[in-house]
Design a protein around this motif. Sequence first.
Motif, PDB file in Angstrom:
ATOM      1  N   ASN A 169      -3.223   1.641  -3.238  1.00  0.00           N
ATOM      2  CA  ASN A 169      -4.643   2.038  -3.185  1.00  0.00           C
ATOM      3  C   ASN A 169      -5.014   3.019  -4.275  1.00  0.00           C
ATOM      4  O   ASN A 169      -5.857   3.887  -4.095  1.00  0.00           O
ATOM      5  CB  ASN A 169      -5.001   2.626  -1.809  1.00  0.00           C
ATOM      6  CG  ASN A 169      -5.145   1.551  -0.763  1.00  0.00           C
ATOM      7  OD1 ASN A 169      -5.513   0.419  -1.066  1.00  0.00           O
ATOM      8  ND2 ASN A 169      -4.833   1.891   0.480  1.00  0.00           N
ATOM      9  N   LYS A 170      -4.378   2.889  -5.435  1.00  0.00           N
ATOM     10  CA  LYS A 170      -4.619   3.794  -6.570  1.00  0.00           C
ATOM     11  C   LYS A 170      -5.010   2.992  -7.797  1.00  0.00           C
ATOM     12  O   LYS A 170      -4.742   1.799  -7.887  1.00  0.00           O
ATOM     13  CB  LYS A 170      -3.370   4.614  -6.899  1.00  0.00           C
ATOM     14  CG  LYS A 170      -2.847   5.460  -5.778  1.00  0.00           C
ATOM     15  CD  LYS A 170      -3.675   6.678  -5.583  1.00  0.00           C
ATOM     16  CE  LYS A 170      -3.060   7.555  -4.508  1.00  0.00           C
ATOM     17  NZ  LYS A 170      -3.897   8.646  -4.143  1.00  0.00           N
ATOM     18  N   LYS A 200       0.837  -1.204   0.000  1.00  0.00           N
ATOM     19  CA  LYS A 200       0.000   0.000   0.000  1.00  0.00           C
ATOM     20  C   LYS A 200       0.874   1.256   0.000  1.00  0.00           C
ATOM     21  O   LYS A 200       0.417   2.326  -0.344  1.00  0.00           O
ATOM     22  CB  LYS A 200      -0.923   0.029   1.216  1.00  0.00           C
ATOM     23  CG  LYS A 200      -1.831  -1.171   1.299  1.00  0.00           C
ATOM     24  CD  LYS A 200      -2.814  -1.212   0.174  1.00  0.00           C
ATOM     25  CE  LYS A 200      -3.719  -2.419   0.291  1.00  0.00           C
ATOM     26  NZ  LYS A 200      -4.284  -2.824  -0.947  1.00  0.00           N
ATOM     27  N   ASN A 201       2.114   1.104   0.420  1.00  0.00           N
ATOM     28  CA  ASN A 201       3.061   2.223   0.450  1.00  0.00           C
ATOM     29  C   ASN A 201       4.245   1.884  -0.434  1.00  0.00           C
ATOM     30  O   ASN A 201       4.660   0.728  -0.511  1.00  0.00           O
ATOM     31  CB  ASN A 201       3.551   2.489   1.874  1.00  0.00           C
ATOM     32  CG  ASN A 201       2.429   2.888   2.791  1.00  0.00           C
ATOM     33  OD1 ASN A 201       1.583   3.688   2.434  1.00  0.00           O
ATOM     34  ND2 ASN A 201       2.402   2.302   3.976  1.00  0.00           N
ATOM     35  N   ILE A 216       2.746  -0.533 -13.353  1.00  0.00           N
ATOM     36  CA  ILE A 216       2.019  -1.450 -12.472  1.00  0.00           C
ATOM     37  C   ILE A 216       0.540  -1.074 -12.424  1.00  0.00           C
ATOM     38  O   ILE A 216      -0.334  -1.944 -12.486  1.00  0.00           O
ATOM     39  CB  ILE A 216       2.662  -1.474 -11.066  1.00  0.00           C
ATOM     40  CG1 ILE A 216       4.004  -2.200 -11.117  1.00  0.00           C
ATOM     41  CG2 ILE A 216       1.727  -2.131 -10.047  1.00  0.00           C
ATOM     42  CD1 ILE A 216       4.815  -2.122  -9.837  1.00  0.00           C
ATOM     43  N   LEU A 217       0.249   0.202 -12.339  1.00  0.00           N
ATOM     44  CA  LEU A 217      -1.148   0.637 -12.313  1.00  0.00           C
ATOM     45  C   LEU A 217      -1.844   0.350 -13.642  1.00  0.00           C
ATOM     46  O   LEU A 217      -3.034   0.014 -13.663  1.00  0.00           O
ATOM     47  CB  LEU A 217      -1.245   2.119 -11.955  1.00  0.00           C
ATOM     48  CG  LEU A 217      -0.816   2.474 -10.528  1.00  0.00           C
ATOM     49  CD1 LEU A 217      -0.855   3.975 -10.311  1.00  0.00           C
ATOM     50  CD2 LEU A 217      -1.672   1.748  -9.497  1.00  0.00           C
ATOM     51  N   PHE A 218      -1.123   0.448 -14.744  1.00  0.00           N
ATOM     52  CA  PHE A 218      -1.730   0.130 -16.035  1.00  0.00           C
ATOM     53  C   PHE A 218      -1.984  -1.378 -16.164  1.00  0.00           C
ATOM     54  O   PHE A 218      -3.020  -1.786 -16.697  1.00  0.00           O
ATOM     55  CB  PHE A 218      -0.870   0.642 -17.201  1.00  0.00           C
ATOM     56  CG  PHE A 218      -1.498   0.357 -18.531  1.00  0.00           C
ATOM     57  CD1 PHE A 218      -2.671   0.989 -18.920  1.00  0.00           C
ATOM     58  CD2 PHE A 218      -0.946  -0.569 -19.389  1.00  0.00           C
ATOM     59  CE1 PHE A 218      -3.275   0.709 -20.144  1.00  0.00           C
ATOM     60  CE2 PHE A 218      -1.530  -0.861 -20.611  1.00  0.00           C
ATOM     61  CZ  PHE A 218      -2.701  -0.211 -20.992  1.00  0.00           C
ATOM     62  N   PHE A 245      -5.617  12.816 -13.768  1.00  0.00           N
ATOM     63  CA  PHE A 245      -4.503  11.936 -13.418  1.00  0.00           C
ATOM     64  C   PHE A 245      -4.515  11.682 -11.907  1.00  0.00           C
ATOM     65  O   PHE A 245      -4.473  12.624 -11.111  1.00  0.00           O
ATOM     66  CB  PHE A 245      -3.166  12.539 -13.861  1.00  0.00           C
ATOM     67  CG  PHE A 245      -2.013  11.588 -13.786  1.00  0.00           C
ATOM     68  CD1 PHE A 245      -1.907  10.546 -14.679  1.00  0.00           C
ATOM     69  CD2 PHE A 245      -1.037  11.729 -12.816  1.00  0.00           C
ATOM     70  CE1 PHE A 245      -0.841   9.653 -14.621  1.00  0.00           C
ATOM     71  CE2 PHE A 245       0.030  10.853 -12.745  1.00  0.00           C
ATOM     72  CZ  PHE A 245       0.124   9.813 -13.647  1.00  0.00           C
ATOM     73  N   PRO A 246      -4.567  10.398 -11.466  1.00  0.00           N
ATOM     74  CA  PRO A 246      -4.750  10.091 -10.045  1.00  0.00           C
ATOM     75  C   PRO A 246      -3.528  10.314  -9.150  1.00  0.00           C
ATOM     76  O   PRO A 246      -3.655  10.326  -7.941  1.00  0.00           O
ATOM     77  CB  PRO A 246      -5.124   8.606 -10.059  1.00  0.00           C
ATOM     78  CG  PRO A 246      -4.484   8.069 -11.286  1.00  0.00           C
ATOM     79  CD  PRO A 246      -4.531   9.193 -12.290  1.00  0.00           C
TER      80      PRO A 246
END
Length: 187
Positions: A184-185, A71-72, A87-89, A126-127
């Motif tokens: 958490n994104k 998470k961090n 990673i988010l993609f 953009f988050p």
Amino acid sequence: MPVSTKKRPISNTQAYHSTFLADESQDTRLVGNFAVLPLRTKYKGPAFPASSDYDIIDEVLDLFRANSFFKNFEIKGPADRTLIYGILFVSQCLNALNASTSQNEAVRVLTNLALDNFSIPGEIGFPLNSLYQPPRDKNEALFLRQYLAQFRQELANRLIARIYQDSNLPSKYWLAFTRRKFMNKSL
């Protein structure tokens, strides 16, 4: 001697950082604080060709499952920001698939997702604007958008090759990570 029933404290494990942090030098182009790293790709775009067989796309895919548990994430440099975006993609791609998606359907879905309109650092949608600096001007913004489009296309293509390696249905070991949110994104 009695056996202790207490659980051991979890060790201080840390997320895996980019190996390209060590390669950052005067040659690495930065847009804001996002590293524009070389890619091994067949897609048209502004990325320089990678000089080795291992590039940031391979690293994203190798570290995705391990880093998904965190998470961090302490950002140690611009290459880590590129890793985070990748990673988010990947997470977004996996959420677009389900257990019955065929490989041909996955190619169509993920190609559309990669080319779909997306936000870049500094834009309202953009988050992660708190972690990324915006481009300095319109030329840098256009360059970053083109790089990210090329990056997303190549990443989606290699992800498909990995999750459909053994059959025409996606690997359950990859799809198990659809519920996890790195930091958490989501994009």
